[in-house]
Design a protein around this motif. Sequence first.
Motif, PDB file in Angstrom:
ATOM      1  N   THR A  19      20.536  46.797  37.346  1.00  0.00           N
ATOM      2  CA  THR A  19      21.163  45.540  37.756  1.00  0.00           C
ATOM      3  C   THR A  19      21.630  44.744  36.547  1.00  0.00           C
ATOM      4  O   THR A  19      22.714  44.149  36.558  1.00  0.00           O
ATOM      5  CB  THR A  19      20.169  44.700  38.585  1.00  0.00           C
ATOM      6  N   ALA A  20      20.827  44.728  35.490  1.00  0.00           N
ATOM      7  CA  ALA A  20      21.192  44.001  34.272  1.00  0.00           C
ATOM      8  C   ALA A  20      22.473  44.574  33.653  1.00  0.00           C
ATOM      9  O   ALA A  20      23.314  43.821  33.149  1.00  0.00           O
ATOM     10  CB  ALA A  20      20.042  44.059  33.268  1.00  0.00           C
ATOM     11  N   VAL A  21      22.609  45.891  33.686  1.00  0.00           N
ATOM     12  CA  VAL A  21      23.838  46.506  33.181  1.00  0.00           C
ATOM     13  C   VAL A  21      25.017  46.084  34.048  1.00  0.00           C
ATOM     14  O   VAL A  21      26.076  45.681  33.531  1.00  0.00           O
ATOM     15  CB  VAL A  21      23.698  48.044  33.144  1.00  0.00           C
ATOM     16  N   GLU A  22      24.849  46.142  35.359  1.00  0.00           N
ATOM     17  CA  GLU A  22      25.926  45.771  36.275  1.00  0.00           C
ATOM     18  C   GLU A  22      26.329  44.307  36.125  1.00  0.00           C
ATOM     19  O   GLU A  22      27.509  43.955  36.241  1.00  0.00           O
ATOM     20  CB  GLU A  22      25.491  46.040  37.720  1.00  0.00           C
ATOM     21  N   GLU A  23      25.332  43.439  35.850  1.00  0.00           N
ATOM     22  CA  GLU A  23      25.581  41.999  35.742  1.00  0.00           C
ATOM     23  C   GLU A  23      25.911  41.557  34.318  1.00  0.00           C
ATOM     24  O   GLU A  23      25.973  40.363  34.026  1.00  0.00           O
ATOM     25  CB  GLU A  23      24.355  41.226  36.256  1.00  0.00           C
ATOM     26  N   ASN A  24      26.095  42.550  33.443  1.00  0.00           N
ATOM     27  CA  ASN A  24      26.531  42.283  32.062  1.00  0.00           C
ATOM     28  C   ASN A  24      25.541  41.441  31.264  1.00  0.00           C
ATOM     29  O   ASN A  24      25.935  40.576  30.465  1.00  0.00           O
ATOM     30  CB  ASN A  24      27.909  41.622  32.056  1.00  0.00           C
ATOM     31  N   TYR A  25      24.252  41.681  31.454  1.00  0.00           N
ATOM     32  CA  TYR A  25      23.240  41.057  30.601  1.00  0.00           C
ATOM     33  C   TYR A  25      23.362  41.607  29.179  1.00  0.00           C
ATOM     34  O   TYR A  25      23.884  42.711  28.960  1.00  0.00           O
ATOM     35  CB  TYR A  25      21.835  41.342  31.135  1.00  0.00           C
ATOM     36  N   ARG A  26      22.837  40.834  28.226  1.00  0.00           N
ATOM     37  CA  ARG A  26      22.811  41.251  26.822  1.00  0.00           C
ATOM     38  C   ARG A  26      21.440  41.853  26.522  1.00  0.00           C
ATOM     39  O   ARG A  26      20.416  41.315  26.929  1.00  0.00           O
ATOM     40  CB  ARG A  26      23.107  40.058  25.904  1.00  0.00           C
ATOM     41  N   PHE A  27      21.431  42.962  25.774  1.00  0.00           N
ATOM     42  CA  PHE A  27      20.212  43.745  25.592  1.00  0.00           C
ATOM     43  C   PHE A  27      19.655  43.667  24.164  1.00  0.00           C
ATOM     44  O   PHE A  27      20.359  43.344  23.221  1.00  0.00           O
ATOM     45  CB  PHE A  27      20.496  45.216  25.938  1.00  0.00           C
ATOM     46  N   PHE A  28      18.367  43.988  24.084  1.00  0.00           N
ATOM     47  CA  PHE A  28      17.596  44.186  22.856  1.00  0.00           C
ATOM     48  C   PHE A  28      17.276  42.865  22.139  1.00  0.00           C
ATOM     49  O   PHE A  28      17.177  41.818  22.765  1.00  0.00           O
ATOM     50  CB  PHE A  28      18.263  45.200  21.932  1.00  0.00           C
ATOM     51  N   SER A  29      17.096  42.916  20.826  1.00  0.00           N
ATOM     52  CA  SER A  29      16.450  41.825  20.081  1.00  0.00           C
ATOM     53  C   SER A  29      17.102  40.462  20.282  1.00  0.00           C
ATOM     54  O   SER A  29      16.417  39.455  20.454  1.00  0.00           O
ATOM     55  CB  SER A  29      16.423  42.161  18.585  1.00  0.00           C
ATOM     56  N   PHE A  30      18.427  40.395  20.223  1.00  0.00           N
ATOM     57  CA  PHE A  30      19.146  39.127  20.390  1.00  0.00           C
ATOM     58  C   PHE A  30      19.655  38.955  21.821  1.00  0.00           C
ATOM     59  O   PHE A  30      20.476  38.075  22.091  1.00  0.00           O
ATOM     60  CB  PHE A  30      20.311  39.034  19.407  1.00  0.00           C
ATOM     61  N   GLY A  31      19.165  39.786  22.732  1.00  0.00           N
ATOM     62  CA  GLY A  31      19.678  39.777  24.087  1.00  0.00           C
ATOM     63  C   GLY A  31      18.984  38.795  25.006  1.00  0.00           C
ATOM     64  O   GLY A  31      18.252  37.895  24.572  1.00  0.00           O
ATOM     65  N   ASP A  32      19.207  38.965  26.296  1.00  0.00           N
ATOM     66  CA  ASP A  32      18.689  38.067  27.308  1.00  0.00           C
ATOM     67  C   ASP A  32      17.221  38.368  27.630  1.00  0.00           C
ATOM     68  O   ASP A  32      16.646  39.341  27.112  1.00  0.00           O
ATOM     69  CB  ASP A  32      19.541  38.177  28.574  1.00  0.00           C
ATOM     70  N   ALA A  33      16.654  37.534  28.482  1.00  0.00           N
ATOM     71  CA  ALA A  33      15.218  37.591  28.753  1.00  0.00           C
ATOM     72  C   ALA A  33      14.949  38.014  30.186  1.00  0.00           C
ATOM     73  O   ALA A  33      15.824  38.008  31.055  1.00  0.00           O
ATOM     74  CB  ALA A  33      14.581  36.217  28.495  1.00  0.00           C
ATOM     75  N   MET A  34      13.694  38.379  30.410  1.00  0.00           N
ATOM     76  CA  MET A  34      13.217  38.731  31.724  1.00  0.00           C
ATOM     77  C   MET A  34      11.859  38.046  31.932  1.00  0.00           C
ATOM     78  O   MET A  34      11.004  38.083  31.056  1.00  0.00           O
ATOM     79  CB  MET A  34      13.059  40.254  31.832  1.00  0.00           C
ATOM     80  N   LEU A  35      11.700  37.411  33.090  1.00  0.00           N
ATOM     81  CA  LEU A  35      10.411  36.858  33.484  1.00  0.00           C
ATOM     82  C   LEU A  35       9.888  37.709  34.636  1.00  0.00           C
ATOM     83  O   LEU A  35      10.557  37.841  35.664  1.00  0.00           O
ATOM     84  CB  LEU A  35      10.541  35.400  33.929  1.00  0.00           C
ATOM     85  N   ILE A  36       8.718  38.299  34.464  1.00  0.00           N
ATOM     86  CA  ILE A  36       8.114  39.106  35.503  1.00  0.00           C
ATOM     87  C   ILE A  36       6.934  38.327  36.084  1.00  0.00           C
ATOM     88  O   ILE A  36       5.939  38.079  35.384  1.00  0.00           O
ATOM     89  CB  ILE A  36       7.641  40.466  34.981  1.00  0.00           C
ATOM     90  N   GLN A  37       7.075  37.913  37.324  1.00  0.00           N
ATOM     91  CA  GLN A  37       6.052  37.127  37.986  1.00  0.00           C
ATOM     92  C   GLN A  37       4.817  37.968  38.305  1.00  0.00           C
ATOM     93  O   GLN A  37       4.836  39.194  38.213  1.00  0.00           O
ATOM     94  CB  GLN A  37       6.624  36.537  39.279  1.00  0.00           C
ATOM     95  N   SER A  38       3.760  37.287  38.705  1.00  0.00           N
ATOM     96  CA  SER A  38       2.511  37.963  39.035  1.00  0.00           C
ATOM     97  C   SER A  38       2.730  39.015  40.106  1.00  0.00           C
ATOM     98  O   SER A  38       3.536  38.838  41.032  1.00  0.00           O
ATOM     99  CB  SER A  38       1.477  36.939  39.523  1.00  0.00           C
ATOM    100  N   ARG A  39       2.012  40.115  39.994  1.00  0.00           N
ATOM    101  CA  ARG A  39       2.170  41.229  40.924  1.00  0.00           C
ATOM    102  C   ARG A  39       1.429  40.986  42.236  1.00  0.00           C
ATOM    103  O   ARG A  39       1.786  41.528  43.278  1.00  0.00           O
ATOM    104  CB  ARG A  39       1.656  42.509  40.284  1.00  0.00           C
ATOM    105  N   ALA A  40       0.339  40.204  42.189  1.00  0.00           N
ATOM    106  CA  ALA A  40      -0.468  39.999  43.384  1.00  0.00           C
ATOM    107  C   ALA A  40      -0.034  38.744  44.151  1.00  0.00           C
ATOM    108  O   ALA A  40       0.543  37.823  43.564  1.00  0.00           O
ATOM    109  CB  ALA A  40      -1.932  39.876  42.997  1.00  0.00           C
TER     110      ALA A  40
END
Length: 343
Positions: free
Chosen positions: A322-343
Amino acid sequence: MNISDFDYFLPEKQIAQVPADPRDSSRMMVLSPKTQTIEHRHFYQLDEYLTDGDVLIFNDTRVIPARLIGVRQPTGGKAEVFLLRQLERDRWEVLVKPGKKMRVGSVITFGHELSCEVLEHTDFGGRIVKFSYEGIFEEILDRLGTMPLPPYIHETLEDPERYQTIYSREKGSAAAPTAGLHFTESLMDRLRKKGVHLGFVTLHVGLGTFRPVQVDEIEDHVMHSEFYSIPTETADLIRMAKQEGRRVVAVGTTSIRTLESAAVDHGMIEAKQGWTNIFIYPGYQFKIVDAVITNFHLPKSTLIMLVSAFAGREFTLQAYRTAVEENYRFFSFGDAMLIQSRA
């Protein structure tokens, strides 16, 4: 599991070459493993996803000018020495180029004030060297060394501080803990005012974090040891949060590895320092970390394996597609991801 299980396609144009300006203007993908949903936001909106009582843990390591360019003696050939970790006062573990010509006994000079001798080979293709100099090593390194940007970044970084987090203070890393690059003073102030507790640990990023996996079966991969430290106040902050059912949110994979290395049981952690070679991949049972802030990582890397352990491999790879499709920026200077709690 096979290394190919953690591969994905990434157009080269989506590898970020320069940092976002301002830092918190980067995009932020929000993953909810529990509901298998994905949102698209910006990093300055992080406070909307954190609540009063959450504990945010940062890695306060500071990148040193770890790349030295010198001359092999007596041939005069060019040599590169990349500092990984300090073993004793003047003995360092390093990577070298050209590797085949850096034999035991080789001497490299860096101008008139610094030189090193190769003492031995390491298990990971590196070298142990001893530096000789007059004066203060750190001051000489500041003058002669350069910021070790990753090889996929081809643009010149005008301000070296952009490859440091705003809270960096403990010198010793060969690379930045890049999830922290998105934070600004104003964002951290907003988080404090909201009741979010900020805690700090140290892990000096070295070969363990960015060394490629070179085996087909990932279980056969051996991580390189990195030094970490958890102060008493941070351990106390985490223990209290876990006892009261509040979340511990790790900023970056290095913070995750630090916290999980010091865990003594589920929800229990010690204030300690030492070396860790913890390798986290799917199947790992997290003891401390409840949510994660991270960047988008290289295919087949130990970092995407760690993220997959937290969010689930299939969901993680779906998010990356999805990030590739939505043109996110990758790696050290790229965009971020927040992963919420699994439970």
